[in-house]
Scaffold this active site. Structure first.
Site, PDB file in Angstrom:
ATOM      1  N   GLU A 231      34.055   4.619  46.042  1.00  0.00           N
ATOM      2  CA  GLU A 231      32.645   4.969  45.993  1.00  0.00           C
ATOM      3  C   GLU A 231      32.415   5.901  44.811  1.00  0.00           C
ATOM      4  O   GLU A 231      33.277   6.723  44.491  1.00  0.00           O
ATOM      5  CB  GLU A 231      32.258   5.655  47.313  1.00  0.00           C
ATOM      6  CG  GLU A 231      32.443   4.715  48.491  1.00  0.00           C
ATOM      7  CD  GLU A 231      32.327   5.387  49.853  1.00  0.00           C
ATOM      8  OE1 GLU A 231      31.925   6.558  49.908  1.00  0.00           O
ATOM      9  OE2 GLU A 231      32.639   4.727  50.836  1.00  0.00           O
TER      10      GLU A 231
ATOM     11  N   CYS B  20      42.752   9.529  49.518  1.00  0.00           N
ATOM     12  CA  CYS B  20      43.357  10.716  48.915  1.00  0.00           C
ATOM     13  C   CYS B  20      44.515  11.206  49.783  1.00  0.00           C
ATOM     14  O   CYS B  20      44.395  11.238  51.007  1.00  0.00           O
ATOM     15  CB  CYS B  20      42.302  11.814  48.780  1.00  0.00           C
ATOM     16  SG  CYS B  20      42.968  13.298  48.003  1.00  0.00           S
TER      17      CYS B  20
ATOM     18  N   CYS C  95      42.590  17.522  52.692  1.00  0.00           N
ATOM     19  CA  CYS C  95      41.793  18.724  52.968  1.00  0.00           C
ATOM     20  C   CYS C  95      41.014  18.444  54.252  1.00  0.00           C
ATOM     21  O   CYS C  95      40.395  17.382  54.390  1.00  0.00           O
ATOM     22  CB  CYS C  95      40.827  19.005  51.826  1.00  0.00           C
ATOM     23  SG  CYS C  95      41.660  19.179  50.241  1.00  0.00           S
TER      24      CYS C  95
ATOM     25  N   GLY D  92      39.688  11.220  45.837  1.00  0.00           N
ATOM     26  CA  GLY D  92      40.976  11.419  45.184  1.00  0.00           C
ATOM     27  C   GLY D  92      41.162  12.747  44.491  1.00  0.00           C
ATOM     28  O   GLY D  92      40.195  13.469  44.210  1.00  0.00           O
ATOM     29  N   GLU D  93      42.433  13.086  44.245  1.00  0.00           N
ATOM     30  CA  GLU D  93      42.815  14.270  43.475  1.00  0.00           C
ATOM     31  C   GLU D  93      43.153  13.755  42.067  1.00  0.00           C
ATOM     32  O   GLU D  93      44.192  13.127  41.849  1.00  0.00           O
ATOM     33  CB  GLU D  93      44.029  14.937  44.147  1.00  0.00           C
ATOM     34  CG  GLU D  93      44.853  15.875  43.295  1.00  0.00           C
ATOM     35  CD  GLU D  93      44.095  17.053  42.695  1.00  0.00           C
ATOM     36  OE1 GLU D  93      43.685  17.928  43.459  1.00  0.00           O
ATOM     37  OE2 GLU D  93      43.933  17.098  41.462  1.00  0.00           O
TER      38      GLU D  93
ATOM     39  N   SER E 157      38.011  18.006  38.842  1.00  0.00           N
ATOM     40  CA  SER E 157      38.130  18.906  39.992  1.00  0.00           C
ATOM     41  C   SER E 157      39.505  18.751  40.629  1.00  0.00           C
ATOM     42  O   SER E 157      39.991  17.634  40.814  1.00  0.00           O
ATOM     43  CB  SER E 157      37.047  18.534  41.010  1.00  0.00           C
ATOM     44  OG  SER E 157      37.205  19.298  42.167  1.00  0.00           O
TER      45      SER E 157
ATOM     46  N   SER F 268      38.856  23.547  43.807  1.00  0.00           N
ATOM     47  CA  SER F 268      38.360  23.572  45.187  1.00  0.00           C
ATOM     48  C   SER F 268      39.195  24.584  45.968  1.00  0.00           C
ATOM     49  O   SER F 268      40.346  24.331  46.302  1.00  0.00           O
ATOM     50  CB  SER F 268      38.493  22.164  45.783  1.00  0.00           C
ATOM     51  OG  SER F 268      38.112  22.184  47.128  1.00  0.00           O
TER      52      SER F 268
ATOM     53  N   ASN G 144      28.917  19.311  54.471  1.00  0.00           N
ATOM     54  CA  ASN G 144      28.130  18.156  54.895  1.00  0.00           C
ATOM     55  C   ASN G 144      28.771  17.630  56.170  1.00  0.00           C
ATOM     56  O   ASN G 144      29.863  17.075  56.107  1.00  0.00           O
ATOM     57  CB  ASN G 144      28.136  17.096  53.796  1.00  0.00           C
ATOM     58  CG  ASN G 144      27.372  17.573  52.580  1.00  0.00           C
ATOM     59  OD1 ASN G 144      26.203  17.914  52.673  1.00  0.00           O
ATOM     60  ND2 ASN G 144      28.041  17.659  51.444  1.00  0.00           N
TER      61      ASN G 144
ATOM     62  N   CYS H 188      28.854  15.751  48.824  1.00  0.00           N
ATOM     63  CA  CYS H 188      30.209  16.224  48.613  1.00  0.00           C
ATOM     64  C   CYS H 188      31.070  16.144  49.876  1.00  0.00           C
ATOM     65  O   CYS H 188      30.634  16.539  50.948  1.00  0.00           O
ATOM     66  CB  CYS H 188      30.084  17.670  48.190  1.00  0.00           C
ATOM     67  SG  CYS H 188      31.454  18.202  47.278  1.00  0.00           S
TER      68      CYS H 188
HETATM   69  S1  SF4 Z   1      38.587  17.483  48.806  1.00  0.00           S
HETATM   70 FE1  SF4 Z   1      39.395  16.249  47.096  1.00  0.00          FE
HETATM   71  S2  SF4 Z   1      41.593  16.673  47.123  1.00  0.00           S
HETATM   72 FE2  SF4 Z   1      40.820  17.303  49.137  1.00  0.00          FE
HETATM   73  S3  SF4 Z   1      41.084  15.489  50.462  1.00  0.00           S
HETATM   74 FE3  SF4 Z   1      38.990  15.393  49.604  1.00  0.00          FE
HETATM   75  S4  SF4 Z   1      39.191  14.116  47.805  1.00  0.00           S
HETATM   76 FE4  SF4 Z   1      41.262  14.799  48.332  1.00  0.00          FE
END
Ligand code: SF4
Length: 353
Positions: A105, A125, A129, A171-172, A203, A226, A302, A345
């Site tokens: 997306e 990902c 988190c 994703g990271e 990010s 983050s 959110n 987000c």
């Molecule tokens: S905040 Fe970013 S790094 Fe953490 S799980 Fe979500 S997409 Fe992955």
């Protein structure tokens, strides 16, 4: 040719995926097939300036060469895409089905004078988190450079010229370093969209080896970190990455990185009620901002049924913002865009669920 290039992920074509190629590589590939390299320039112009992805419609190229171009390059973006506009008409979410049926997306965030694309770098990902829906769906696979650039090309094709890019989608990005930076090199090239490097933000959840590599490669980008929680003792509860990438070591690496250039550093802070919103938490965040000379961006959670946390009240959000301001730290509040279409987000990944 000097290097091997990407092919489409489903293996159904042997053509080279066009959007994973730098302009120099496009021209080199043309030359290898006996086409003068200026035709490569013409193809790039049709694609990136006129949104024409069908070689048969590239009018100033001879038919014979159009046919060779169509044989060499795969211009397909996605298997299918569905787009959703938010009620306030300030965000458009594109659900892009890849050729192996994975889904990514990306979200166009509309501003008065420009459009920002929040882009994905991985399917799902692995970082997990606890406040992020993409973390809930887990890791599927890396995106290729072609698939990353294709998100921008698609957004252009539906009428949104993209001037700013934030790697804050699924994703990271620093875990897909090669493909992310190849895509940045492509998107910022004068023969493609020529997007300013200053308008691109990457990010990270705090992936140390990624920032160490940025230092080694002398790759300078706007970085967003983050934070989750600035207190190292409790951070692991919401960001398991703390175990391998302890914040106290990470911020030293970031400090070194920031000393090498003058691009921006932002601390992204997702507020979770009764988890990271105490006096102590906010004081720790302020200290971090002062140490790194970084702007703070507050994001109220959110909410989603799959996420076990709640947002804070608007009143408290403003109190926290004012407290940070009083300490003379630059602070912004990211107001929700596209929450009704799960495009805000931390909400990406809905289509998997
Ligand atoms: S905040 Fe970013 S790094 Fe953490 S799980 Fe979500 S997409 Fe992955």
């Amino acid at each position: 040719m000097t290097q091997s290039h990407e092919k489409r992920i489903d293996g159904m074509t042997t053509k080279q995926t066009f959007f994973g190629l730098l302009p120099e590589e496009v021209k080199e590939t043309c030359k290898d097939r006996g086409i003068p390299s200026f035709i490569g320039d013409q193809v790039l112009h049709w694609v990136y300036n006129k949104n024409i992805l069908d070689p048969a419609k590239m009018r100033n190229i001879a038919k014979k060469n159009q046919e060779i171009i169509a044989e060499i390059f795969d211009f397909s973006l996605f298997k299918s895409v569905s787009s959703l506009m938010s009620h306030e008409e300030n965000a458009v979410k594109n659900n892009c089905v890849l050729f192996d049926n994975n889904i990514v997306e990306c979200v166009v965030l509309k501003e008065k004078k420009y459009n920002t694309l929040c882009i994905s770098s991985q399917c799902g990902c692995p970082v997990d988190c606890k406040f992020c829906l993409t973390g809930v769906i887990g890791f599927k696979r890396q995106l290729t450079a072609h698939e990353i650039v294709a998100q921008v090309v698609y957004s252009h094709s539906i009428g949104y010229a993209i001037t700013n890019i934030v790697f804050m989608g699924m994703g990271e990005p620093l875990l897909n370093y090669e493909n992310v930076f190849k895509s940045i090199d492509i998107l910022t090239h004068p023969k493609t969209y020529n997007i300013s490097k200053r308008n691109i933000t990457v990010s990270t959840s705090g992936y140390m080896a990624g920032v160490e590599r940025l230092i080694k490669d002398e790759r300078f980008v706007n970085l967003a970190f983050s934070v989750g929680m600035a207190d190292p003792l409790r951070r692991e509860q919401i960001m398991p990455t703390e175990k391998r990438n302890p914040i106290l070591t990470f911020i030293k690496v970031v400090k070194e990185y920031q000393s090498m250039h003058n691009r921006k550093l932002t601390l992204e802070y997702t507020l979770l009620e009764n988890v990271n919103d105490s006096e102590f938490d906010i004081k720790s965040l302020i200290n971090l901002s002062k140490y790194l000379n970084a702007k703070i961006n507050l994001i109220n959670l959110n909410p989603h049924p799959k996420i076990p946390y709640k947002p804070i009240s608007v009143k408290k959000l403003h109190q926290i913002r004012d407290k940070i301001k009083k300490e003379k730290c630059p602070v912004t509040v990211r107001y929700k865009k596209g929450q009704d279409i799960s495009a805000a987000c931390g909400q990406l990944g809905e289509s998997y669920l």
